[in-house]
Design an enzyme around this catalytic site. Sequence first.
Site, PDB file in Angstrom:
ATOM      1  N   GLY A  22       0.805  -1.209   0.000  1.00 35.15           N
ATOM      2  CA  GLY A  22       0.000   0.000   0.000  1.00 35.15           C
ATOM      3  C   GLY A  22       0.839   1.260   0.000  1.00 35.15           C
ATOM      4  O   GLY A  22       1.852   1.372  -0.695  1.00 35.15           O
ATOM      5  N   CYS A  23       0.403   2.239   0.806  1.00 34.50           N
ATOM      6  CA  CYS A  23       1.069   3.538   0.834  1.00 34.50           C
ATOM      7  C   CYS A  23       2.518   3.463   1.297  1.00 34.50           C
ATOM      8  O   CYS A  23       3.313   4.365   1.016  1.00 34.50           O
ATOM      9  CB  CYS A  23       0.293   4.492   1.741  1.00 34.50           C
ATOM     10  SG  CYS A  23      -1.342   4.929   1.097  1.00 34.50           S
ATOM     11  N   ALA A  24       2.896   2.413   2.002  1.00 37.62           N
ATOM     12  CA  ALA A  24       4.286   2.255   2.456  1.00 37.62           C
ATOM     13  C   ALA A  24       5.195   1.712   1.359  1.00 37.62           C
ATOM     14  O   ALA A  24       6.418   1.691   1.513  1.00 37.62           O
ATOM     15  CB  ALA A  24       4.338   1.326   3.668  1.00 37.62           C
ATOM     16  N   LEU A  26       3.747   5.159   5.642  1.00 43.47           N
ATOM     17  CA  LEU A  26       2.976   4.222   6.464  1.00 43.47           C
ATOM     18  C   LEU A  26       2.016   3.460   5.569  1.00 43.47           C
ATOM     19  O   LEU A  26       1.487   4.005   4.597  1.00 43.47           O
ATOM     20  CB  LEU A  26       2.191   4.984   7.533  1.00 43.47           C
ATOM     21  CG  LEU A  26       3.015   5.873   8.462  1.00 43.47           C
ATOM     22  CD1 LEU A  26       2.110   6.823   9.217  1.00 43.47           C
ATOM     23  CD2 LEU A  26       3.823   5.037   9.422  1.00 43.47           C
TER      24      LEU A  26
END
Length: 362
Positions: free
Chosen positions: A143-145, A347
Site C-alpha cells: 500500500g502507501c508504504a 505508512l
Amino acid sequence: MPKVISVGVGTPPHKLLQEETLQFAREMFSSSFSDIERLLKVFQNGDIKTRYFAQPLDWYKENHTFEEKNEAFIHNAVKFGINAIKDCIRENEFLEKTVSVEEIDAIFFISTTGLSTPSIEARIMNKLPFSSHTKRIPIWGLGCAGGASGLSRAYEYCLAYPKAKVLLLSVELCSLTFQRDDQSKSNLVGTSLFSDGVACVLLAGDEATGIHSKKKRLPSIKGVESTLMPNSEDVMGWDIRNNGLYVVFSRDIPSIVRSWLGDQVKEFLKKYSLTEQHIKHFVAHPGGKKVLKAYRETLNFSEEMTETSSHVLQSFGNMSSATVLYVLKEFLQQEITEQDYGIVTALGPGFSSELLLLKWEV
C-alpha cells in the site's frame, strides 16, 4: 553508500479538479447519506486541488466487473510504467547522458491496486530492450508504504551488489478499484483522497559505472528500518470480494501517527547518533492533510518541513506507494549544497512504517 540518481514519472492523462470529483461523489453517494453535504466537506478540507486518473470520469460512473477493472489495470500499468522508466533514465534534469535499459541489473516493481501474473515488469521487459537476465523483484500489498519499502529493498540490493544499477517502479491506479456499490464512509473518504500515479527511481551502488549526474550532491541512503504494529490489520488495506478491492481506511490513522511514529523516528536516528534537529529534509508520504499535521506534531517539525509533501498532495492527491517517490523527485530537483540529512517515511497496511536515512553527498 547506494545513491538515488534520478526519478521519472508516468502520470496518467486525465486531470481533474477537486470540484469535479466532489460533484461526482455527490451523484454517487447522495442517495445513501441524508447529511451528504456535510460529508462532502472532506473534499474541500483535504487540501487537494487536482488529481490524475487512468480513465475519463464518465468511465467510473458505469458498472465494471473485477475482470474489466483488472484488465484496465494491466493495460495502463504497462503503458504508464514504460513512460516512467523512459522519463527516469533518459537525458533529463538529473542525468547528462541516458542510461540504457540493458545496463539495469534488477527491477523492483511495487503495486497494490491490481493483479498480474506474469507481473507488470515482465510485460514491460517484453516491450523495452532489457537484458533477459535482469532480475525481477515484484512486491505486492504494501500500500502507501510501498514506495519507501521499495527504496529500502533496492538499497539493500545495491549494498549486496555494489556495481548494480537498479530501477524501482511503482504503479498505483487507485481509481480502478472504485466500487460504485460501496456506500460506506470509508469509500467516500477514499474517493476524496486517492488518485493514480506512476514513478520510477534509478539507484546505483558504490561501484556502478557509466552514470553521469548533473547534480553536485545526491542523496545517499545510510540506513533503513521497517516496523510492524502487531494486530493492526484493520487500520488500512483491502477487503477482497467478488467485485474486487474494497478500501479499508481507519479514521484513527492521524492519531496513530502521533502516538506511534515519533518514538520510532527517535530510536531510528539514535542508531546513527542523530536527533530530529539534524534532519533538514523530510521526504514524507502525504497520506492526507491530517497525516501531515500529525507528522509535524509528533516530530516537532515546522510547516516548512512538510511543504514539499503538501505540494505533491495538493497537485496529485494520494497515489498510494508512488506518492513518496513524487515527493522524492521534488527534493532531487532542489539544489542542496550542504551535506544535509533527510528522512524518508511512509505508512501502510500491516499497519507498518518504513524509514530511510538520507545524506546529500558529493
